[in-house]
Design a protein around this motif. Structure first.
Motif, PDB file in Angstrom:
ATOM      1  N   GLN A  43       0.900   4.184  -2.822  1.00 34.52           N
ATOM      2  CA  GLN A  43       0.871   5.700  -2.461  1.00 34.52           C
ATOM      3  C   GLN A  43       2.022   6.485  -2.816  1.00 34.52           C
ATOM      4  O   GLN A  43       1.550   7.775  -3.345  1.00 34.52           O
TER       5      GLN A  43
ATOM      6  N   GLN B  30      -6.412  -0.311  -1.708  1.00 33.58           N
ATOM      7  CA  GLN B  30      -6.648   0.397  -0.608  1.00 33.58           C
ATOM      8  C   GLN B  30      -6.275   1.803  -0.803  1.00 33.58           C
ATOM      9  O   GLN B  30      -6.929   2.593   0.070  1.00 33.58           O
ATOM     10  N   GLN B  31      -5.605   2.120  -1.745  1.00 30.69           N
ATOM     11  CA  GLN B  31      -5.221   3.678  -2.312  1.00 30.69           C
ATOM     12  C   GLN B  31      -6.169   3.991  -3.105  1.00 30.69           C
ATOM     13  O   GLN B  31      -5.910   5.149  -3.587  1.00 30.69           O
ATOM     14  N   ASP B  32      -7.378   3.524  -3.188  1.00 31.05           N
ATOM     15  CA  ASP B  32      -8.439   3.950  -4.221  1.00 31.05           C
ATOM     16  C   ASP B  32      -7.963   4.163  -5.649  1.00 31.05           C
ATOM     17  O   ASP B  32      -8.139   5.068  -6.585  1.00 31.05           O
ATOM     18  N   CYS B  33      -7.201   3.107  -6.137  1.00 28.43           N
ATOM     19  CA  CYS B  33      -6.729   3.091  -7.618  1.00 28.43           C
ATOM     20  C   CYS B  33      -7.171   1.908  -8.124  1.00 28.43           C
ATOM     21  O   CYS B  33      -7.670   0.961  -7.444  1.00 28.43           O
TER      22      CYS B  33
ATOM     23  N   ARG C  48       0.759  -1.292   0.072  1.00 35.01           N
ATOM     24  CA  ARG C  48      -0.059   0.139   0.103  1.00 35.01           C
ATOM     25  C   ARG C  48       0.945   1.292   0.063  1.00 35.01           C
ATOM     26  O   ARG C  48       0.696   2.051  -0.767  1.00 35.01           O
ATOM     27  N   TYR C  49       2.025   1.127   0.847  1.00 33.50           N
ATOM     28  CA  TYR C  49       2.879   2.252   0.836  1.00 33.50           C
ATOM     29  C   TYR C  49       3.488   2.756  -0.335  1.00 33.50           C
ATOM     30  O   TYR C  49       3.569   3.853  -0.911  1.00 33.50           O
TER      31      TYR C  49
ATOM     32  N   PRO D 172      -0.254   7.595  -9.313  1.00 32.89           N
ATOM     33  CA  PRO D 172      -0.932   8.881  -9.155  1.00 32.89           C
ATOM     34  C   PRO D 172      -2.429   8.673  -8.432  1.00 32.89           C
ATOM     35  O   PRO D 172      -2.739   7.541  -8.480  1.00 32.89           O
ATOM     36  N   PRO D 173      -2.809   9.657  -7.911  1.00 42.32           N
ATOM     37  CA  PRO D 173      -4.262   9.388  -7.058  1.00 42.32           C
ATOM     38  C   PRO D 173      -5.208   9.033  -7.967  1.00 42.32           C
ATOM     39  O   PRO D 173      -5.204   9.394  -9.087  1.00 42.32           O
ATOM     40  N   LYS D 174      -6.098   8.138  -7.828  1.00 34.38           N
ATOM     41  CA  LYS D 174      -7.205   7.613  -8.452  1.00 34.38           C
ATOM     42  C   LYS D 174      -6.440   6.790  -9.985  1.00 34.38           C
ATOM     43  O   LYS D 174      -7.007   6.675 -10.909  1.00 34.38           O
ATOM     44  N   GLY D 175      -5.185   6.505  -9.964  1.00 35.33           N
ATOM     45  CA  GLY D 175      -4.520   6.063 -10.998  1.00 35.33           C
ATOM     46  C   GLY D 175      -4.696   4.630 -11.385  1.00 35.33           C
ATOM     47  O   GLY D 175      -5.653   3.892 -10.586  1.00 35.33           O
TER      48      GLY D 175
END
Length: 99
Positions: A6, A31-34, A2-3, A10-13
């Motif tokens: 993160q 978990q990171q919304d990707c 997850r790290y 990229p966000p939402k990538g």
């Protein structure tokens, strides 16, 4: 994992893992919304990864629903709680490619 998602995605990538194995990177991506695309040459590992990702997704959705229900009930009824049973059959946001 997850790290690493993160830090490097990229966000939402979209996270692409061409050597997916048991799907740990896929779980970290979700978990990171990707979104996640996993590839593995061994069907055995594709099956394992699919199962793990679906289970993770079902548990995460269940926890969110339970939290929302608990928050609403706590506000209205002064602390009543409710449980949620996860179903591993829910569709995950990840896609696992077969070779």
């Amino acid at each position: 994992m997850r790290y690493l998602v993160q830090v490097y995605a990229p966000p939402k990538g979209v996270v692409l893992d061409p050597f997916m194995g048991s799907g740990s990177t896929g779980i970290g991506a979700l978990q990171q919304d990707c979104r996640f695309i996993g590839i593995d040459s061994a069907q055995h590992y594709v099956d394992i990864a699919n199962k793990r990702i679906k289970e993770h997704h079902a548990i995460a959705e269940c926890e969110m629903k339970a939290w929302k229900i608990q928050s609403i009930q706590s506000h209205i009824f002064g602390g009543a709680t409710r449980t949620c049973e996860a179903e591993a059959g829910n569709d995950a946001r990840g896609a696992v490619a077969k070779p």
